[in-house]
Design a protein around this motif. Structure first.
Motif, short mmCIF file in Angstrom:
data_model
loop_
_atom_site.label_atom_id
_atom_site.label_comp_id
_atom_site.label_asym_id
_atom_site.label_seq_id
_atom_site.Cartn_x
_atom_site.Cartn_y
_atom_site.Cartn_z
N PHE A 85 -11.65 13.26 7.33
CA PHE A 85 -11.04 14.04 8.43
C PHE A 85 -10.24 15.24 7.91
O PHE A 85 -10.23 16.31 8.53
N ILE A 98 -5.09 7.44 7.87
CA ILE A 98 -5.44 7.47 9.29
C ILE A 98 -6.69 6.65 9.63
O ILE A 98 -6.92 6.33 10.78
N GLY A 99 -7.51 6.36 8.65
CA GLY A 99 -8.72 5.58 8.92
C GLY A 99 -9.82 6.41 9.57
O GLY A 99 -10.58 5.89 10.39
N ARG A 100 -9.91 7.69 9.18
CA ARG A 100 -10.98 8.56 9.70
C ARG A 100 -11.67 9.25 8.53
O ARG A 100 -11.07 10.13 7.89
N HIS A 116 0.70 12.47 13.32
CA HIS A 116 -0.05 11.36 13.93
C HIS A 116 -1.05 11.92 14.91
O HIS A 116 -1.26 13.15 14.97
N SER A 117 -1.64 11.05 15.71
CA SER A 117 -2.76 11.50 16.56
C SER A 117 -2.32 12.47 17.65
O SER A 117 -3.14 13.18 18.21
N VAL A 130 -5.18 7.53 1.19
CA VAL A 130 -5.05 6.08 1.30
C VAL A 130 -6.22 5.47 2.07
O VAL A 130 -6.50 4.29 1.97
N GLY A 131 -6.93 6.28 2.81
CA GLY A 131 -7.98 5.77 3.71
C GLY A 131 -9.05 4.96 2.99
O GLY A 131 -9.45 5.30 1.88
N ILE A 132 -9.49 3.93 3.64
CA ILE A 132 -10.65 3.17 3.15
C ILE A 132 -11.62 3.06 4.32
O ILE A 132 -11.34 2.37 5.31
N THR A 183 0.83 -1.21 0.00
CA THR A 183 0.00 0.00 0.00
C THR A 183 0.87 1.26 0.00
O THR A 183 0.62 2.20 -0.75
N ARG A 222 1.20 6.95 11.04
CA ARG A 222 2.54 6.38 11.26
C ARG A 222 2.50 4.87 11.47
O ARG A 222 3.30 4.33 12.23
N SER A 223 1.53 4.21 10.83
CA SER A 223 1.48 2.75 10.99
C SER A 223 2.67 2.11 10.28
O SER A 223 3.26 2.70 9.37
P1 NDP Z 1 -3.70 2.39 11.66
O1 NDP Z 1 -4.94 2.44 12.48
O2 NDP Z 1 -2.72 1.30 11.88
O3 NDP Z 1 -2.92 3.77 11.83
C1 NDP Z 1 -3.61 4.98 11.79
C2 NDP Z 1 -2.63 6.11 11.97
O4 NDP Z 1 -3.35 7.32 11.87
C3 NDP Z 1 -1.93 6.10 13.32
O5 NDP Z 1 -0.57 6.38 13.15
C4 NDP Z 1 -2.63 7.21 14.08
O6 NDP Z 1 -1.80 7.90 14.97
C5 NDP Z 1 -3.02 8.14 12.96
N1 NDP Z 1 -4.18 8.95 13.33
C6 NDP Z 1 -5.37 8.53 13.79
N2 NDP Z 1 -6.17 9.57 14.03
C7 NDP Z 1 -5.47 10.67 13.72
C8 NDP Z 1 -5.76 12.06 13.77
N3 NDP Z 1 -6.93 12.50 14.19
N4 NDP Z 1 -4.81 12.93 13.36
C9 NDP Z 1 -3.61 12.49 12.94
N5 NDP Z 1 -3.28 11.18 12.87
C10 NDP Z 1 -4.20 10.28 13.25
O7 NDP Z 1 -4.20 2.42 10.15
P2 NDP Z 1 -3.48 1.92 8.80
O8 NDP Z 1 -2.23 2.68 8.58
O9 NDP Z 1 -3.46 0.45 8.77
O10 NDP Z 1 -4.57 2.38 7.74
C11 NDP Z 1 -4.88 3.75 7.55
C12 NDP Z 1 -5.97 3.87 6.53
O11 NDP Z 1 -5.52 3.33 5.30
C13 NDP Z 1 -7.24 3.10 6.88
O12 NDP Z 1 -8.36 3.83 6.41
C14 NDP Z 1 -7.11 1.82 6.10
O13 NDP Z 1 -8.35 1.24 5.79
C15 NDP Z 1 -6.42 2.32 4.86
N6 NDP Z 1 -5.66 1.27 4.16
C16 NDP Z 1 -5.77 1.25 2.81
C17 NDP Z 1 -5.12 0.30 2.08
C18 NDP Z 1 -5.18 0.33 0.59
O14 NDP Z 1 -4.82 -0.62 -0.08
N7 NDP Z 1 -5.59 1.44 -0.02
C19 NDP Z 1 -4.35 -0.77 2.75
C20 NDP Z 1 -4.17 -0.56 4.18
C21 NDP Z 1 -4.85 0.41 4.84
P3 NDP Z 1 -1.14 7.20 16.27
O15 NDP Z 1 -0.01 6.41 15.77
O16 NDP Z 1 -0.72 8.35 17.11
O17 NDP Z 1 -2.23 6.36 16.89
#
Ligand code: NDP
Length: 314
Positions: free
Chosen positions: A226, A221-223, A201-202, A241-243, A153, A178-179
């Motif tokens: 946002f 970020i998965g929001r 990040h969050s 990238v979010g889904i 990804t 930052r995942s």
């Molecule tokens: P994770 O939940 O593992 O990581 C989310 C990251 O977002 C964390 O680092 C978190 O910070 C940060 N975050 C959360 N809320 C906020 C905020 N309000 N402000 C700033 N940063 C924030 O998610 P993934 O990395 O696995 O996935 C992210 C997105 O990408 C999801 O929507 C997922 O569905 C999508 N995805 C898409 C793929 C594709 O093929 N297109 C494949 C994989 C994922 P902190 O570290 O501080 O908690």
């Protein structure tokens, strides 16, 4: 995938960075590579997918990967274990695939059921077959700037920029998230392209201040929705990238409607990174297959098999 079609046809809208056409080109190149490989070696390489439990959220995604293999001539291998398979059975299944010379790459369903610690996989998975870059050896190679296997990804998120001709060198880039599978590797890849990279990040204070300075933004970020247009710099290039599912539709982490009036280009959801990710994964599989067939890596014997690029460190 369902969802609203972003208003890309409007003259005043941003350029849409679509993953589909790029994925079609990538798949065509992979299909040609598979055919050449078969001619050279007498067999087509296999990609194995390990699924634990039938109702895992990622099952649909993993089946799509297997479908994608068939379209380019890669052999697809599904290993299904029951929900109550213990760590030992999962480890044994992966060890079996490590040792199978026909299997060039292995993907293990993530997240795993709570009963199977991630360590179960990491301890066994051969880094030479880790085509989605989850093994620490591959993560370390990326961090040090050597060629390992990248998380698909993150690779797709940066590749869509490169293949769309977006300049990265010297640009200010912000990665939100930052995942280990998306944010961190995407940031390291942008760094490799000589961007000046900030990871948010969050806990980031005043995210919008960072974003308003960014020429390039990758959001994972998965929001849903946002990141809004008001947080972005006019003319920025954004990769969403979010889904997320909202009201039965797939939406990204970026609010497309407000971002569209601000940015110069955006990889939208749906239709941006998603379609490219699986095609990129197939390129990783073929690289693994060629590494193994050419004897550049020793596979199947031990967890930390020597990696081609590691040899160049000594
Ligand atoms: P994770 O939940 O593992 O990581 C989310 C990251 O977002 C964390 O680092 C978190 O910070 C940060 N975050 C959360 N809320 C906020 C905020 N309000 N402000 C700033 N940063 C924030 O998610 P993934 O990395 O696995 O996935 C992210 C997105 O990408 C999801 O929507 C997922 O569905 C999508 N995805 C898409 C793929 C594709 O093929 N297109 C494949 C994989 C994922 P902190 O570290 O501080 O908690």
């Amino acid at each position: 995938m369902t969802g609203p079609e972003p208003a890309g046809g409007e003259p005043a809208g941003p350029r849409l960075l679509r993953g589909g056409p790029i994925a079609t080109d990538v798949r065509a190149a992979v299909a040609a590579d598979v055919a050449a490989f078969r001619d050279e070696h007498g067999f087509a390489p296999a990609l194995a997918v390990v699924i634990v439990g039938r109702d895992a959220p990622s099952t649909v995604y993993l089946h799509k990967i297997l479908d994608g293999c068939r379209t380019v001539g890669i052999v697809d291998r599904l290993v299904e274990l029951s929900e109550d398979a213990g760590p030992a059975r999962v480890a044994a299944a992966i060890a079996g695939l490590n040792a199978d010379p026909g299997v060039a790459g292995i993907i293990v369903q993530m997240p795993l059921p709570p009963s199977i610690p991630l360590r179960t996989v990491i301890d066994v998975l051969d880094p030479a077959k880790d085509i989605d870059g989850i093994h620490p050896l591959n993560a370390g190679l990326l961090a040090l700037g050597y060629e390992g296997f990248l998380p698909a990804t993150a690779h797709a998120a940066v590749e869509i920029l490169k293949r769309s001709g977006i300049p990265l060198e010297g640009r200010r880039a912000v990665v939100v998230g930052r995942s280990n599978i998306v944010g961190k590797p995407a940031a390291l890849l942008l760094l490799r392209e000589h961007a000046t990279v900030t990871i948010c990040h969050s806990r980031t204070v005043d995210l919008a201040r960072h974003l308003r300075e960014a020429d390039i933004v990758i959001v994972a970020i998965g929001r849903p929705g946002f990141i809004t247009g008001g947080m972005l710099r006019p003319g920025a290039v954004v990769v969403d990238v979010g889904i997320n599912v909202r009201d039965g539709r797939i939406v990204g982490d970026v609010d497309f409607a407000s971002a569209a009036s601000v940015v110069s280009a955006i990889a939208p959801v749906p239709g941006g990174v998603g379609p490219l990710t699986n095609a990129i994964l197939l390129t990783h599989l073929m690289r693994a297959a060629r590494n193994q067939a050419d004897g550049r890596v020793a596979v199947g014997s031990r967890p930390l098999a020597p990696h081609r690029s590691l040899e160049s460190l000594s």
